[in-house]
Design an enzyme around this catalytic site. Structure first.
Site, PDB file in Angstrom:
ATOM      1  N   TYR A   1     -12.368 -18.515 -26.855  1.00 23.53           N
ATOM      2  CA  TYR A   1     -11.697 -17.200 -26.804  1.00 23.53           C
ATOM      3  C   TYR A   1     -11.262 -16.694 -28.182  1.00 23.53           C
ATOM      4  CZ  TYR A   1      -7.168 -19.733 -25.775  1.00 23.53           C
ATOM      5  OH  TYR A   1      -6.069 -20.527 -25.759  1.00 23.53           O
ATOM      6  N   GLU A   2     -10.866 -15.445 -28.230  1.00 26.49           N
ATOM      7  CA  GLU A   2     -10.631 -14.735 -29.509  1.00 26.49           C
ATOM      8  C   GLU A   2     -11.875 -14.734 -30.386  1.00 26.49           C
ATOM      9  OE1 GLU A   2      -8.153 -12.957 -29.735  1.00 26.49           O
ATOM     10  OE2 GLU A   2      -6.925 -13.868 -28.197  1.00 26.49           O
TER      11      GLU A   2
END
Lengths: 590, 590
Positions: A437-438
């Protein structure tokens, strides 16, 4: 016996006050009052909160997960999360680095980083609720108009309200140019937001009274692609206490971070407010994402620290077989497994990787404070260059290594590591998402080679190389100099190769992205280990009584040079082998 | 969308009939009737069973897990396991390589290996029930007296009864010298077995009418340590249909293989029968463990194959961003992610690692058949040397790489990979145990350097080096010769270093165990890739119509040489850096 966690305060202090000499804070007028004693007291308090409140509900949070009620579209967090979250916000941790105007404590980001590491180590799922709020607050503080800031920031800093970032949609994750959520301008200056978002961390939960969503959407006149995306603030509860027209339509069922609510969100003509300029939403969101990326790196580090401590404790207690060089515990039926070279290989790799990664992360964090508050613009600029360059490196390298180290910890426990009893298998499952994620770690690597390297005509990497060279010159008599110099040369060669080949064919840059990021990380950390070794030698020469700690540092640097850093040679080779071996495969040839 | 699995029959046939030229079976009188057509038909049938029956209950089996009923001490396997197990045993798969005397089909072990890979790929948990039975049958067929063989083998071959191996106790896993379970001789020639065992795979379940436990225990006059351990056959149900005095007292709660019952077992004066000589139980058990270790290697490989296929399918379908070199699907909103170099880097590593690992495993399996059935004793001996040398390598390398490849597959899917929806996160959790059980991979490495290298004055590794040299001489004009030769030289240098330093200090050997195993594996597989590339070139020159497959093989060999094999240089360096960096750490310095 659940996973152990004692905040590594000694190492954190060594970094902040030793290696980083006060975190560069002494050069910043803003932080003149932040004495080592004050920082120490703050860290002690934070450590206690994490070791006690956060850790206590980590395993049970995984066991229970979040619960979704379809009738009310509400989400219940695991038992005990609410109390631990309350304790966190009551200590003022949410606003630790926020401006006093909004009720924050205006402390250095470096401290916020240390707290992030500790809270993620103790309970990654729980730490995500305040974590996203911090990101959202920073974004609002930077890009929203004063009216929105005054309306939303105080209640977010206090923890009464929390925040989210709503980017991903079913058809687009990495490629945000494909966003379909719509924003229709209304007569009152607001916008009607409609669309479906997925993967929304803390999109709905029971820890705060209101949830402030920062949503990417398209205005009616938006150009196609990433240049037509705007950013909107969309609260769950409106100022007149009405529920906004948005809701959570379900939760993801995930491998890990089961105590973190990962929501499907539906916006159906919800009331929102524009943040920043129309069509410039993505660059606003990057303010939040860049900070978030560094935080994710710390998640990888913190989880790995917790896993290492558990594995070390196991290895000290588990008796199995005798030391090859003769019994060390002759009164016991066998020796503790810590005596075996192969067990030490696993444990020391974790220790050395974690401490090196921590040095890189804290060194980067220090430059955030300098980039924001130094008097000299040139110094601010240089510091910002370092933050820009190192953000994808910290995110990707600390999470890749965090996952590997958690797995080494699990392996150290053998069969016990695979059971729920020791908590390490949860850490492996939890930390796995941090590589994704990110922005996946592949995307981080592309950000590094595709954006950060060419930025300002190559200024960022050039000045990092100059910094390395200046420092290395001063250490040229040190026994670790040759190893670090060799890595630095590999990195320079790789940088030149990418620059040269990239002019002819940008796919050559893309194919080398992942090994290049690792090469840069290993080199930077090699240099930091040399510095740490020197600092430890100096502390011992000065008669510091904590001999074990500093001897351990010196020996850890030896380990890094002997067993880790040489990888740069094959990373360079990999990069230089070029795209042909990847791109040559036709569809039928996979 | 659950994980995909299509048995890689084309690759398996390429290995057996191409690379291994009939699996060496043409030289064995015993297998003269095993034609390629017959083997093909058997594999087709096995593949169908795995792709359909086994795969269908894989995700649901993970979801449900096994259920323990405390009142009856019974274990219920997940829904559908019984039917799939029945289909498996009805096809005669349990006895595929067993002697006809016991109702087996007396087919080559090579075929059994292929079936093991396929069944583990489709459903690792389910495949463990027959897997342990095969191990137990082999042990009984080799070491038990005729009476026990006649009483137990036919019903095990038919699948009516299943088997276990009961080694581990709470205080001992790796160090079996610490076993405490007791065996008291009885007047009727039986033994009364008492003690607690843990981690007993298939210790209790509902798939078979009886469960035959092979239990390590101590006789009253047993010497201390590993030289005082005897082996006993202890059935759940006795010949007169009475329940024996043993039972499952609980199940482990595990990270993965949740459909496999991992049992706590209690023996309370249970009736057992001695297998083999008193105090020689461990060497009997090693018969079973060696076979089991190779099987575990295949579990790593099979799981990684399934993960790769799922990731490849995802990468062909998921549209995100445009190819750097221009749109390849201009009519779509974005290109399939398979166009991106970094995605290819992940996918091709999986493909190439899997295919190379398969070649090593099947080449080793071929030597089991030769070692058992060749007319010439010298040839049998040589083949056995290869099996002995490669058993720890196949076990450890294929499971380490299997785990890494499953993680690369998960990463290829991004956020989707972290959800339960795609099934890859289950594969990551399932495969994790393969690096631990049947001897952790650290123990495999110690077996390699501590037992296999010095065995017969170094004959095993010497003859493998000779084989490599003979082969490489013949390929010295090939473009991959320099890379393989360099790896071979690294391996030889590492072997010499260990031999030389080991004389002075055995801890120097132990510290180098893990990198040495990897160095040997990468080198052996490098040589096999060179051979596969040559074979594929030859098939294309001969006009074989499957151009895509063979081109893929040739390009995969290119990938291996460019992006994988160079690691041998740093593994050698790691070994040669010696034990000091590991052993220097004092207790206070961790």
């Amino acid at each position: 016996m659940p996973a152990i966690y004692n905040a590594p305060l000694k190492d954190i202090r060594f970094l902040i006050h030793g290696l980083l000499e006060g975190g560069g804070l002494s050069s910043l007028a803003k932080y003149h009052e932040i004495t080592p004693d004050l920082m120490g007291a703050v860290l002690d308090e934070g450590a206690r909160l994490c070791e006690q409140e956060f850790l206590a509900v980590n395993a049970s949070g995984d066991e229970q997960g979040c619960n979704y009620d379809v009738d009310t579209q509400s989400v219940t967090t695991p038992a005990g999360f609410k109390q631990a979250y309350q304790a966190f916000v009551e200590c003022g941790w949410l606003g630790i680095s926020m401006d006093e105007t909004w009720g924050g404590q205006a402390m250095p980001h470096l401290l916020g980083f240390a707290m992030e590491e500790m809270s993620c180590a103790a309970n990654l799922s729980l730490s995500m609720y305040p974590g996203l709020t911090v990101g959202a607050m920073n974004l609002i503080a930077t890009h929203a108009n004063e009216q929105l800031q005054q309306a939303y920031l105080p209640n977010m800093v206090s923890g009464q309200w929390s925040g989210t970032m709503c980017l991903t949609e079913p058809q687009c994750g990495t490629d945000l140019g494909m966003i379909r959520t719509k924003a229709e301008p209304q007569d009152d200056g607001s916008y009607a937001i409609s669309g479906n978002k997925i993967w929304i961390t803390s999109g709905e939960h029971d820890l705060a009274e209101n949830i402030i969503h920062l949503v990417l959407a398209r205005l009616p006149d938006a150009p196609e692609g990433v240049k037509g995306i705007s950013l909107f603030l969309v609260p769950k509860v409106l100022e007149d206490s009405r529920r906004n027209a948005l809701g959570c339509t379900g939760l993801e069922h995930k491998m890990g971070i089961r105590g973190s609510a990962t929501c499907f969100m539906n916006f159906d003509n919800a009331v929102g407010w524009l943040v920043g300029e129309p069509h410039k939403g993505l660059s606003c969101m990057f303010t939040m994402m860049n900070a978030a990326r560094l935080m994710v790196g710390l998640q990888g580090l913190g989880t790995a620290e917790s896993a290492y401590q558990t594995a070390l404790s196991f290895a000290r207690e588990r008796l199995q077989s005798r030391s090859i060089s003769g019994p060390v515990a002759p009164d016991q039926p066998a020796d503790p497994i810590l005596v075996h070279p192969d067990v030490r290989r696993m444990l020391l790799r974790q220790k050395v990787i974690n401490e090196g990664n921590r040095a890189l992360a804290y060194w980067t964090a220090m430059h955030i404070d300098i980039s924001l508050h130094h008097d000299d613009e040139a110094v601010r600029q240089q510091a910002d260059d370092i933050v820009q360059l190192m953000t994808p490196v910290v995110k990707a390298h600390l999470t890749d290594e965090g996952f590997d180290c958690c797995n080494l910890a699990l392996q150290t426990l053998g069969g016990s590591g695979f059971t729920k009893d020791w908590g390490i298998e949860q850490l492996v499952r939890d930390v796995r998402i941090t590589r994704i994620y990110e922005g996946t770690n592949g995307i981080q690597a592309l950000d590094l080679v595709g954006r950060k390297l060419p930025m300002q005509g190559g200024r960022l990497i050039r000045s990092f190389l100059q910094l390395l060279d200046t420092e290395l010159k001063a250490y040229s008599h040190h026994r670790h100099y040759p190893a670090v110099k060799a890595a630095r040369d590999d990195m320079q060669a790789a940088t030149f190769w990418l620059a040269q080949e990239g002019v002819k064919d940008p796919e050559e840059v893309a194919q080398g992205a992942t090994p290049y990021l690792r090469l840069l990380a290993l080199t930077a950390i090699g240099w930091l280990w040399l510095k740490m070794s020197l600092k430890a030698e100096q502390m011992l020469a000065d008669g510091d009584p904590d001999v074990g700690f500093y001897q351990g540092k010196i020996k850890s640097a030896d380990f890094y040079m002997a067993k880790v850093l040489a990888e740069t040679t094959i990373l360079l080779k990999d990069i230089q082998s070029g795209k042909q071996v990847l791109m040559a495969f036709g569809d039928e040839e996979f």
